[in-house]
Design a protein around this motif. Structure first.
Motif, PDB file in Angstrom:
ATOM      1  N   GLU A   1      53.128  63.910  50.787  1.00 17.38           N
ATOM      2  CA  GLU A   1      52.967  63.222  52.075  1.00 17.38           C
ATOM      3  C   GLU A   1      51.511  62.831  52.236  1.00 17.38           C
ATOM      4  O   GLU A   1      50.614  63.659  52.113  1.00 17.38           O
ATOM      5  CB  GLU A   1      53.402  64.091  53.249  1.00 17.38           C
ATOM      6  CG  GLU A   1      53.236  63.374  54.586  1.00 17.38           C
ATOM      7  CD  GLU A   1      53.861  64.116  55.751  1.00 17.38           C
ATOM      8  OE1 GLU A   1      53.737  63.629  56.894  1.00 17.38           O
ATOM      9  OE2 GLU A   1      54.476  65.170  55.511  1.00 17.38           O
ATOM     10  N   ARG A   2      51.292  61.549  52.479  1.00 23.27           N
ATOM     11  CA  ARG A   2      49.943  61.047  52.684  1.00 23.27           C
ATOM     12  C   ARG A   2      49.884  60.338  54.028  1.00 23.27           C
ATOM     13  O   ARG A   2      50.835  59.647  54.416  1.00 23.27           O
ATOM     14  CB  ARG A   2      49.536  60.074  51.563  1.00 23.27           C
ATOM     15  CG  ARG A   2      49.464  60.713  50.194  1.00 23.27           C
ATOM     16  CD  ARG A   2      49.155  59.687  49.117  1.00 23.27           C
ATOM     17  NE  ARG A   2      47.838  59.081  49.295  1.00 23.27           N
ATOM     18  CZ  ARG A   2      47.380  58.071  48.539  1.00 23.27           C
ATOM     19  NH1 ARG A   2      48.145  57.560  47.584  1.00 23.27           N
ATOM     20  NH2 ARG A   2      46.174  57.577  48.763  1.00 23.27           N
ATOM     21  N   THR A   3      48.789  60.522  54.723  1.00 19.81           N
ATOM     22  CA  THR A   3      48.604  59.867  56.009  1.00 19.81           C
ATOM     23  C   THR A   3      47.356  59.002  55.940  1.00 19.81           C
ATOM     24  O   THR A   3      46.285  59.466  55.535  1.00 19.81           O
ATOM     25  CB  THR A   3      48.463  60.905  57.139  1.00 19.81           C
ATOM     26  OG1 THR A   3      49.657  61.706  57.183  1.00 19.81           O
ATOM     27  CG2 THR A   3      48.285  60.207  58.483  1.00 19.81           C
ATOM     28  N   PHE A   4      47.511  57.751  56.322  1.00 18.39           N
ATOM     29  CA  PHE A   4      46.415  56.786  56.283  1.00 18.39           C
ATOM     30  C   PHE A   4      46.005  56.457  57.719  1.00 18.39           C
ATOM     31  O   PHE A   4      46.843  56.153  58.566  1.00 18.39           O
ATOM     32  CB  PHE A   4      46.848  55.507  55.563  1.00 18.39           C
ATOM     33  CG  PHE A   4      47.231  55.722  54.119  1.00 18.39           C
ATOM     34  CD1 PHE A   4      46.304  55.560  53.112  1.00 18.39           C
ATOM     35  CD2 PHE A   4      48.526  56.106  53.789  1.00 18.39           C
ATOM     36  CE1 PHE A   4      46.659  55.769  51.785  1.00 18.39           C
ATOM     37  CE2 PHE A   4      48.889  56.313  52.462  1.00 18.39           C
ATOM     38  CZ  PHE A   4      47.950  56.146  51.461  1.00 18.39           C
TER      39      PHE A   4
ATOM     40  N   LEU B   1      54.990  56.747  45.745  1.00 17.52           N
ATOM     41  CA  LEU B   1      55.307  57.898  46.590  1.00 17.52           C
ATOM     42  C   LEU B   1      56.571  57.626  47.407  1.00 17.52           C
ATOM     43  O   LEU B   1      57.420  58.505  47.565  1.00 17.52           O
ATOM     44  CB  LEU B   1      54.124  58.206  47.511  1.00 17.52           C
ATOM     45  CG  LEU B   1      54.333  59.338  48.529  1.00 17.52           C
ATOM     46  CD1 LEU B   1      54.767  60.640  47.846  1.00 17.52           C
ATOM     47  CD2 LEU B   1      53.058  59.569  49.348  1.00 17.52           C
ATOM     48  N   MET B   2      56.695  56.408  47.933  1.00 16.36           N
ATOM     49  CA  MET B   2      57.913  56.073  48.663  1.00 16.36           C
ATOM     50  C   MET B   2      59.141  56.184  47.763  1.00 16.36           C
ATOM     51  O   MET B   2      60.233  56.530  48.213  1.00 16.36           O
ATOM     52  CB  MET B   2      57.804  54.660  49.242  1.00 16.36           C
ATOM     53  CG  MET B   2      56.974  54.572  50.512  1.00 16.36           C
ATOM     54  SD  MET B   2      57.062  52.934  51.260  1.00 16.36           S
ATOM     55  CE  MET B   2      55.766  52.094  50.359  1.00 16.36           C
TER      56      MET B   2
ATOM     57  N   VAL C   1      53.243  58.371  54.860  1.00 18.58           N
ATOM     58  CA  VAL C   1      54.070  57.941  53.734  1.00 18.58           C
ATOM     59  C   VAL C   1      54.665  59.176  53.071  1.00 18.58           C
ATOM     60  O   VAL C   1      53.945  60.100  52.683  1.00 18.58           O
ATOM     61  CB  VAL C   1      53.245  57.140  52.702  1.00 18.58           C
ATOM     62  CG1 VAL C   1      54.141  56.653  51.569  1.00 18.58           C
ATOM     63  CG2 VAL C   1      52.541  55.965  53.374  1.00 18.58           C
ATOM     64  N   ARG C   2      55.987  59.211  52.955  1.00 19.02           N
ATOM     65  CA  ARG C   2      56.715  60.288  52.302  1.00 19.02           C
ATOM     66  C   ARG C   2      57.768  59.682  51.401  1.00 19.02           C
ATOM     67  O   ARG C   2      58.099  58.499  51.543  1.00 19.02           O
ATOM     68  CB  ARG C   2      57.382  61.202  53.348  1.00 19.02           C
ATOM     69  CG  ARG C   2      56.445  61.804  54.341  1.00 19.02           C
ATOM     70  CD  ARG C   2      57.143  62.778  55.283  1.00 19.02           C
ATOM     71  NE  ARG C   2      58.193  62.173  56.068  1.00 19.02           N
ATOM     72  CZ  ARG C   2      58.001  61.449  57.160  1.00 19.02           C
ATOM     73  NH1 ARG C   2      56.762  61.207  57.566  1.00 19.02           N
ATOM     74  NH2 ARG C   2      59.013  60.957  57.831  1.00 19.02           N
ATOM     75  N   PRO C   3      58.336  60.442  50.481  1.00 15.66           N
ATOM     76  CA  PRO C   3      59.414  59.909  49.654  1.00 15.66           C
ATOM     77  C   PRO C   3      60.547  59.362  50.525  1.00 15.66           C
ATOM     78  O   PRO C   3      61.095  60.057  51.380  1.00 15.66           O
ATOM     79  CB  PRO C   3      59.869  61.122  48.846  1.00 15.66           C
ATOM     80  CG  PRO C   3      58.632  61.961  48.728  1.00 15.66           C
ATOM     81  CD  PRO C   3      57.945  61.799  50.042  1.00 15.66           C
ATOM     82  N   GLY C   4      60.858  58.089  50.326  1.00 17.49           N
ATOM     83  CA  GLY C   4      61.963  57.464  51.028  1.00 17.49           C
ATOM     84  C   GLY C   4      61.667  56.990  52.420  1.00 17.49           C
ATOM     85  O   GLY C   4      62.545  56.391  53.068  1.00 17.49           O
ATOM     86  N   ARG C   5      60.432  57.169  52.951  1.00 19.66           N
ATOM     87  CA  ARG C   5      60.197  56.847  54.368  1.00 19.66           C
ATOM     88  C   ARG C   5      58.706  56.602  54.637  1.00 19.66           C
ATOM     89  O   ARG C   5      57.842  57.301  54.110  1.00 19.66           O
ATOM     90  CB  ARG C   5      60.686  57.985  55.249  1.00 19.66           C
ATOM     91  CG  ARG C   5      60.536  57.764  56.755  1.00 19.66           C
ATOM     92  CD  ARG C   5      61.007  58.991  57.526  1.00 19.66           C
ATOM     93  NE  ARG C   5      62.435  59.217  57.346  1.00 19.66           N
ATOM     94  CZ  ARG C   5      63.376  58.729  58.160  1.00 19.66           C
ATOM     95  NH1 ARG C   5      63.032  57.980  59.187  1.00 19.66           N
ATOM     96  NH2 ARG C   5      64.648  59.008  57.935  1.00 19.66           N
TER      97      ARG C   5
END
Length: 429
Positions: A9-12, A173-174, A63-67
């Protein structure tokens, strides 16, 4: 939390408004927007999304896998949570992709350069893996209850196109793999030797030598480069003035002040370390919050707002902070302790203090002193001597009903008192 958890999980941070520029400069960013624009049924919502994204209405993007998720503020200032879903690759698809990428060094190098060349996507497609989304792949969900792409989800997609321009690992990542995990897998595949059924298995234990043995052979290694020279002055921190307003509770002026003082302190410490012998380095005691606030106020001329924050942080107020700054500039922590502490001098320390006072002046020149704790006030004058815990004498004088530091320390009380009297005379017109 493991590195894997962080990697997934990454946050921009929210991006500034995108006035006068396109949302996607790279071909893969444009492919992302094409998938959005071919999917949305209402072109008016796409236009609304572009306006919101250009105006900086999209908050931090997670940003997370699938979302992907962000809070988007509509034109009516109402905030909605917007999500866009993208199907993850299966474990078997990832294995095929990684095997393909590991066989081509150019693919790995391109990813490390934050690039996604067309031939990488084409080679992936040849193995049945679609990295980039196609028509209908970007599924919207929004708190405004729209059933199709609305202005909020469209704005999120336009903003993500800018992130993809900077880093294609956002797309990967998505699709289900974080950057570090993906690169570790590629590295393992790239370095794994091809197995020959006729050869016995090779131990996977790493080879090496004892640390002492490696150190002993240091003379055969190339010499280390010379240390860089000390810069002439501290570096200039970047300006924090941007088009994006600061978050609540964040004072850009205070941050700029702290950054500048940190650079100056780092320069001072480096200069001191380069001058000193290795065994001369002494660990300094950590400053208290009050002491650090005084240090910062003394090291530069802070703005009005920063000065007020320092006064509040030190719990001294503006007038007492000004006196503390004067003390700090004369002797740092030791001078600040003498300003603040009143302690009882007794035993051997008292005997030494009395001996110093008796021998400092001739009998007919000795001033009349009134002692209280570690403070000797000169009767009939605005002068005072204070004894530090290290045995040094500090001169003080009375100004507007307050005792303030009048000079640096001295081993001899007469010398200290004379420096206070001289400073007083120099300030008189």
């Amino acid at each position: 939390m493991t590195r894997h958890d962080v990697d997934m999980e990454r946050t921009f941070a929210a991006l500034p408004p995108a006035h006068g520029r396109g949302f996607a400069q790279t071909w893969w960013g444009q492919a992302w927007l094409k998938a959005l624009e071919e999917t949305a049924l209402d072109s008016a919502q796409l236009k609304a999304g572009r306006r919101l994204a250009r105006a900086g209405a999209v908050g931090a993007v997670s940003v997370r896998p699938g979302r992907i998720t962000a809070v988007v503020q509509g034109r009516d200032r109402t905030a909605h949570r917007a999500d866009v879903l993208l199907e993850e690759l299966t474990g078997e698809q990832w294995d095929r992709f990684l095997d393909m990428a590991a066989e081509r060094a150019g693919h790995v190098a391109a990813l490390l350069d934050r690039d996604m060349p067309p031939h990488l996507v084409e080679d992936a497609a040849a193995t049945g893996i679609e990295l980039l989304p196609g028509m209908g792949d970007l599924e919207p969900e929004c708190g405004c209850a729209a059933w199709d792409h609305c202005g909020h989800t469209a704005a999120l997609c336009y903003q993500v196109a800018r992130l993809l321009d900077q880093d294609p690992f956002v797309l990967l990542l998505m699709r289900g793999r974080g950057e570090h995990d993906l690169l570790d897998d590629l590295q393992a595949r790239s370095t794994a030797p091809a197995e020959d059924p006729a050869e016995p298995p090779v131990s996977s234990d790493p080879e090496g030598v004892d640390a002492a043995e490696a150190y002993a052979t240091g003379d055969i290694l190339p010499p280390l480069p010379a240390l860089p020279e000390l810069p002439a002055e501290p570096g200039v921190p970047p300006s924090l003035v941007t088009e994006t307003p600061p978050a609540p509770g964040v004072d850009p002026a205070a941050l700029e002040f702290l950054a500048a003082r940190t650079a100056a302190e780092a320069h001072r410490m480096l200069a001191e370390a380069l001058r000193a012998e290795p065994e001369q380095h002494a660990a300094e005691a950590e400053l208290t919050l009050d002491q650090d606030a005084v240090r910062l106020a003394a090291s530069a001329s802070p703005s009005e707002s920063v000065a007020q924050r320092l006064a509040e942080g030190s719990e001294r107020g503006r007038e007492r902070l000004a006196v503390a700054v004067r003390a700090w500039r004369l002797g740092g922590v030791a001078a600040l302790s003498v300003l603040d502490e009143e302690w009882t001098v007794e035993g051997a320390a008292l005997a030494r203090a009395r001996a110093a006072l008796d021998s400092a002046w001739d009998e007919d020149e000795r001033p009349s002193l009134r002692a209280k704790g570690n403070r000797w006030t000169v009767i009939g004058t605005p002068g005072q001597l204070r004894l530090g815990r290290d045995g040094r004498w500090w001169p003080y004088r009375e100004e507007r009903g307050r005792w303030v530091p009048a000079g640096g320390p001295a081993q001899d009380p007469a010398t200290a008192l004379a420096s206070a009297q001289l400073a007083t005379e120099e300030e008189q017109p």
